[in-house]
Design an enzyme around this catalytic site. Structure first.
Site, short mmCIF file in Angstrom:
data_model
loop_
_atom_site.label_atom_id
_atom_site.label_comp_id
_atom_site.label_asym_id
_atom_site.label_seq_id
_atom_site.Cartn_x
_atom_site.Cartn_y
_atom_site.Cartn_z
N ARG A 260 0.81 -1.30 0.06
CA ARG A 260 0.12 0.11 0.07
C ARG A 260 0.92 1.24 -0.04
NH1 ARG A 260 -2.42 1.08 5.38
NH2 ARG A 260 -0.96 2.72 5.43
N HIS A 264 -3.80 4.41 4.34
CA HIS A 264 -4.87 3.72 4.30
C HIS A 264 -6.07 4.41 3.85
CE1 HIS A 264 -7.82 0.93 5.85
NE2 HIS A 264 -8.51 1.88 6.56
N TYR A 273 3.66 5.90 11.49
CA TYR A 273 3.92 4.52 11.88
C TYR A 273 4.89 3.78 11.23
CZ TYR A 273 -0.13 3.75 8.91
OH TYR A 273 -0.92 3.88 7.89
C1 LIG Z 1 -14.50 -6.34 11.57
C2 LIG Z 1 -13.80 -4.90 11.39
N1 LIG Z 1 -12.65 -4.58 12.18
C3 LIG Z 1 -12.23 -3.54 12.34
C4 LIG Z 1 -12.32 -2.68 11.46
C5 LIG Z 1 -11.53 -1.39 11.19
N2 LIG Z 1 -10.53 -1.22 10.13
C6 LIG Z 1 -11.09 -0.95 8.77
S1 LIG Z 1 -9.82 -1.09 7.62
C7 LIG Z 1 -8.99 -1.87 8.76
C8 LIG Z 1 -7.79 -2.60 8.21
C9 LIG Z 1 -7.73 -3.81 7.16
O1 LIG Z 1 -6.66 -4.12 6.71
P1 LIG Z 1 -6.32 -5.05 5.45
O2 LIG Z 1 -7.64 -6.11 5.46
O3 LIG Z 1 -5.15 -5.43 5.31
O4 LIG Z 1 -6.77 -4.22 4.11
P2 LIG Z 1 -6.16 -2.89 3.48
O5 LIG Z 1 -6.94 -1.68 4.02
O6 LIG Z 1 -4.77 -3.03 3.72
O7 LIG Z 1 -6.44 -2.89 1.95
C10 LIG Z 1 -9.48 -1.98 9.98
C11 LIG Z 1 -8.73 -2.80 10.98
C12 LIG Z 1 -13.36 -2.91 10.70
N3 LIG Z 1 -13.86 -2.03 9.48
N4 LIG Z 1 -14.15 -4.01 10.56
#
Ligand SMILES: Cc1ncc(C[n+]2csc(CCOP(=O)(O)OP(=O)(O)O)c2C)c(N)n1
Ligand SMILES: [Mg+2]
Length: 373
Positions: A260, A264, A273
Site C-alpha cells: 500500500r 490507508h 507509523y
Molecule cells: C470487523 C472490522 N474490524 C475492524 C475494522 C477497522 N478497520 C478498517 S480497515 C482496517 C484494516 C484492514 O486491513 P486489510 O484487511 O489489510 O486491508 P487494507 O486496508 O490493507 O486494504 C481495519 C482494522 C473494520 N472496519 N471492521
C-alpha cells in the site's frame, strides 16, 4: 508447504522466463496499461478533492493497480465481484464510469445509491459489483454464499471473485467463507491483496503463519502466491483459478504480495507509523513503472505516447469530477423512496410533514422523486 512466488515480469520490466510470457495483443496490453493509469489518476484526484474539502473521504489504491487490473480483466460480464473498499479500480475495469464514482463520493442526486451510503462505499449493479461494506470480511462470506447458490441452484457457470486485505484474514468471515466454499466446492476465488499493512498494523502482527497462502491447505483448496506488482502474474493466476472454478473444481486462495504505497485512507497519515525507507524500497517496485518498462522495451510504447496516455487519463478524471461537482444534492423527498413497496401510514405522515414544511419555506418539491402518492 513452501510457496514459491509466481513472477512473470521482473522489476526491471523484462520477462523472467519467455515460456510464461502471456499472449496478449498490443491493443489488450495498452488497454490494461491505460486502465492502470486511469486508476492512479482517479486516486490522485480523489485525494486532492478530499484535501480541498470537496468530498469528505477517499480510499486510494496507490501501488495496487496491477492487482486491480490483473484480477478484474478475468471477469466475464455475468461473473460477480464482492470487493473491499480499496477495489474501485476493478469497477472501472468492468465499465463503471468515472462520473458515477465521483457522484458517489459527493452523494449527489445522480449518485446510484442516492447519498445513502458512506462515501467510497460503491455499488455498481450493472457491473455485478456488490456494495462495499465497512465491516471487514463480510464480502468473503457473502461471496461463499453466492458461490454456493451458483453451484447448487443456479448452475450458471459464473465465477465469484472476492477481494480482501491481509488484515481481513483475521476475521471470522474469512474462516467461515473459506470453509463453506471449500465444503460445497463453490466457484469462488479468494483474492487476498497482502499490502503489508492493516491501517497501522504490520502484517507480521497479523499472521501467526509466515504467509496467508499457506492457510489454503488447511481448508482443502489450492493456494497460489503471486507477485502483486506484476500484472501478468496476477492475471495468469486468477485466470487459472477461474478455469478451475468454472469446471466445478471449487475455490482457490490467491495471495498477491504487494504494498500500500499511499495512506490507508484520506483519514490516515502513514508517516506516523512507518518507515520512509520501506516506502522507498517499494516505490522502486511500482507496478505501473514495471509494466511501462515492459511495454517500452518490447516497442509497444514510446515515451511520447506514454505522456499522451497520462494526460488523457488525467483529463478524463478531471472532466468527470467537474461534471459531478455540478450535480445538486438529492432532494430530501428521495429519503422516502425505495424503502417499502407499500408505504406505512406513519412514514407517509412524515413525508407529508416534510412536504408541508418545504412548501412553507418556499422550496419546490418534486413529488416524482418520492414514492407514488
Ligand atoms: C470487523 C472490522 N474490524 C475492524 C475494522 C477497522 N478497520 C478498517 S480497515 C482496517 C484494516 C484492514 O486491513 P486489510 O484487511 O489489510 O486491508 P487494507 O486496508 O490493507 O486494504 C481495519 C482494522 C473494520 N472496519 N471492521
Ligand atoms: Mg492490508
Amino acid at each position: 508447504v513452501e510457496f514459491e512466488m509466481i513472477q512473470i515480469l521482473k522489476p526491471d520490466g523484462t520477462v523472467k522466463d519467455k515460456k510464461s510470457e502471456p499472449k496478449f495483443s498490443k491493443d489488450e496490453l495498452l488497454k490494461m496499461y491505460k486502465s492502470m493509469l486511469l486508476i492512479r489518476s482517479l486516486d490522485e484526484r480523489g485525494m486532492n478533492m478530499q484535501r480541498s474539502g470537496k468530498i469528505g473521504f477517499y480510499v486510494p489504491s496507490f501501488g495496487q493497480e496491477a492487482c486491480q487490473v490483473g484480477a478484474a480483466y478475468n471477469l466475464k460480464k455475468d461473473d460477480w465481484l464482492f470487493p473491499s473498499y480499496r477495489d474501485v479500480g476493478m469497477a472501472l475495469v468492468r465499465g463503471a464510469s468515472l462520473k458515477s464514482i465521483f457522484d458517489q463520493c459527493y452523494g449527489n442526486a445522480e449518485d446510484l445509491v442516492q447519498g445513502r451510503q458512506m462515501p467510497n462505499h460503491f455499488s455498481f449493479h450493472e457491473c455485478n459489483f456488490v456494495s462495499i461494506s465497512s465491516p471487514l470480511g463480510t464480502q468473503i462470506s457473502q461471496a461463499a454464499g453466492a458461490g454456493m447458490a451458483a453451484q447448487m441452484i443456479l448452475k450458471d457457470k459464473n465465477v465469484i471473485l472476492t477481494s480482501f486485505g491481509d488484515g481481513t484474514t483475521s476475521t471470522n468471515d474469512f474462516h467461515s467463507g473459506m470453509t463453506f466454499a471449500s465444503v460445497y466446492k463453490a466457484p469462488v476465488v479468494f483474492f487476498c491483496q497482502n499490502n503489508q499493512w492493516a491501517i497501522s498494523t504490520k502484517v507480521d502482527k497479523q499472521l501467526g503463519s509466515k504467509t496467508v497462502v499457506e492457510k489454503s491447505g488447511a481448508y482443502g483448496m489450492p493456494g497460489v502466491l503471486v507477485d502483486g506488482n506484476d500484472v501478468f502474474a496476477v492475471h495468469g493466476s486468477i485466470k487459472t483459478a477461474f478455469e478451475r472454478a468454472r469446471k466445478g473444481q471449487g475455490p482457490t486462495l490467491i495471495e498477491a504480495y504487494t504494498y500500500r504505497m499511499g495512506p490507508h485512507s484520506s483519514s490516515d497519515d502513514p508517516t506516523r507509523y512507518r518507515d520512509d525507507a520501506e516506502y522507498k524500497r517499494w516505490q522502486k517496485l511500482d507496478p505501473i513503472e514495471r509494466f511501462k518498462k515492459y511495454l517500452v522495451s518490447t516497442k509497444l510504447l514510446t515515451e511520447k505516447e506514454d505522456e499522451i496516455f497520462w494526460k488523457d487519463a488525467r483529463d478524463q478524471v478531471f472532466e468527470a469530477a467537474k461534471e459531478s461537482e455540478k450535480v445538486p444534492m438529492p432532494a430530501k423527498e428521495t429519503l422516502f423512496r425505495d424503502v417499502y413497496s407499500k408505504v406505512p401510514k406513519a412514514l407517509r405522515a412524515q413525508y407529508e410533514d416534510l412536504v408541508a414544511e418545504e412548501r412553507e419555506l418556499g422550496v419546490s418539491v418534486d413529488n416524482t422523486q418520492a414514492f407514488p402518492l
